[in-house]
Design a protein around this motif. Structure first.
Motif, PDB file in Angstrom:
ATOM      1  N   ARG A   1       0.807  -1.215   0.000  1.00 55.83           N
ATOM      2  CA  ARG A   1       0.000   0.000   0.000  1.00 55.83           C
ATOM      3  C   ARG A   1       0.843   1.270   0.000  1.00 55.83           C
TER       4      ARG A   1
ATOM      5  N   ARG B   1      -8.941  -3.086  -5.180  1.00 59.53           N
ATOM      6  CA  ARG B   1      -7.580  -3.380  -4.741  1.00 59.53           C
ATOM      7  C   ARG B   1      -7.502  -4.430  -3.636  1.00 59.53           C
TER       8      ARG B   1
ATOM      9  N   GLY C   1      -4.113  -4.525  -1.092  1.00 63.33           N
ATOM     10  CA  GLY C   1      -3.754  -4.036  -2.418  1.00 63.33           C
ATOM     11  C   GLY C   1      -3.380  -5.138  -3.385  1.00 63.33           C
TER      12      GLY C   1
END
Length: 402
Positions: A172, A245, A249
């Motif tokens: 992230r 995401r 992520g």
């Protein structure tokens, strides 16, 4: 053409702009930029009409954007009309530009895109990166970056940011490659290895490919699954015009969805992953071909000539893709599946078996499968355009740069 700005958000970070006079001004600057960018050229009066501000307010905003080299005046908008013609505005061909880079298993690439979306410079180095340490790879990438930036600077452009596409999971923090099995990289901080003079964003190559499809291809739906393939296979899910995401992520790892749980071992640690049946190397092995440069071109050529072994390998790859995508389609109900990357050149031989699997396995009506016109360039272009869109979404960032 560009979509409207992300209202109240700063580019790339997802933070809401403060609901103050300063925040309102930043949003209005973005609205002006997007209005002109979407149309190619507009007068100040036309911009005011489109975004619902007074001509005086728009004129003040435009003057700032011209001073920052984000817009330029082209002269009378429509010579010969009754009354005083307005001065046409266009996105500047000078000033800030987006630098996109891609670290592939068998190549490095860098490009420069200006605010109008025009490709202004590009450089590629072919060569195997698998098994190489990150340091020498990023040194070579840095050399390519500096070369294209120097070329862009000679044309009056400067780098507003650098976005790098990689074939792996990205944290992230948008700079750390957590795991890239096909490069054999783990917990690699690209922010510490690449030039530190520009804002940096690192993301999965399939994500950038999906964004390029969304931004650059007319008619692309706002809900689709994007499949990007070269040595490995990546996936990205776009929902309502934004990337899905996941918590960390890591969403979209289609290449490591198992299609046969008792299948061959995969570098990710699993078995029977999609990449082991539909990745470039897997297809070349099944076709009896040795790995080489432009392997996809060779596969397409042999298939076109009627090579049955190659055609069977591609048919089996399409079947594996269909099996993996069935779960995704049943779970998410996307409007379409888009094939990108190297798969685009092999679509005539992949699609029949892929579509047969989807139509036979999905619970609802068959999900249409389309082929990207961007091909292998998608991730690189998506990376560069992500920087451009960050500027369009918050033009004031240009005035705040060091």
């Amino acid at each position: 053409m560009t979509a409207p700005p992300h209202e109240g958000r700063q580019p790339g970070k997802g933070r809401a702009l403060p609901d103050t006079q300063r925040g309102m001004r930043r949003r209005n600057l973005a609205r002006v930029m997007h209005a002109v960018s979407a149309e190619g050229s507009l007068s100040r009066a036309a911009v005011a009409t489109r975004i619902g501000l007074t001509r005086a307010a728009v004129s003040t905003l435009v003057d700032e954007l011209i001073r920052w080299e984000l817009l330029e005046e082209l002269g009378p908008e429509r010579p010969g009309r009754v009354g005083r013609p307005g001065s046409a505005l266009a996105v500047s061909g000078r000033g800030p530009a987006g630098i996109g880079a891609e670290i592939g298993v068998d190549h490095l690439a860098v490009c420069v895109v200006d605010l109008s979306g025009t490709l202004r410079a590009r450089a590629v180095r072919r060569g195997v990166n698998r098994g190489r340490a990150p340091e020498p790879v990023t040194e070579e990438l840095t050399a390519l970056i500096r070369r294209v930036v120097a070329q862009a600077e000679r044309e009056g452009l400067w780098a507003a940011g650098l976005a790098v596409a990689v074939p792996g999971l990205v944290a992230r923090d948008e700079r750390t490659v957590v795991r890239a099995p096909n490069l054999d990289w783990h917990d690699t901080d690209l922010g510490a290895l690449l030039p530190g003079s520009w804002p940096l964003t690192v993301d999965n190559e399939a994500n950038f490919g999906a964004l390029a499809e969304l931004w650059l291809r007319d008619g692309t739906p706002r809900d689709f699954v994007h499949v990007s393939a070269e040595i490995g296979i990546g996936g990205a899910v776009v929902v309502d015009g934004g990337l899905l995401r996941g918590t960390r992520g890591f969403a979209g790892e289609l290449g490591h969805v198992p299609v046969r749980p008792d299948g061959p071992a995969c570098p990710c640690g699993g078995r029977g992953c999609l990449e082991q049946y539909a990745g470039e190397e897997a297809v070349s092995r099944a076709a009896g071909l040795e790995p080489r440069e432009d392997l996809v071109g060779l596969l397409g050529e042999r298939a076109e000539q009627g090579d049955e072994r190659v055609r069977t390998a591609l048919q089996d790859a399409g079947t594996a893709l269909g099996i993996a995508l069935t779960g995704v389609v049943n779970l998410l109900d996307p409007e379409a599946v888009v094939l990108g990357g190297a798969l685009t050149g092999l679509a005539p031989w992949l699609l029949p078996s892929l579509e047969a699997e989807l139509s036979g396995r999905t619970a609802g009506p068959a999900c249409p499968v389309t082929v990207s016109g961007l091909g292998p360039e998608g991730p690189l272009l998506g990376a560069a355009h992500s920087v451009v869109r960050a500027v369009l979404d918050d033009p004031a960032m240009v005035a705040e740069r060091p």
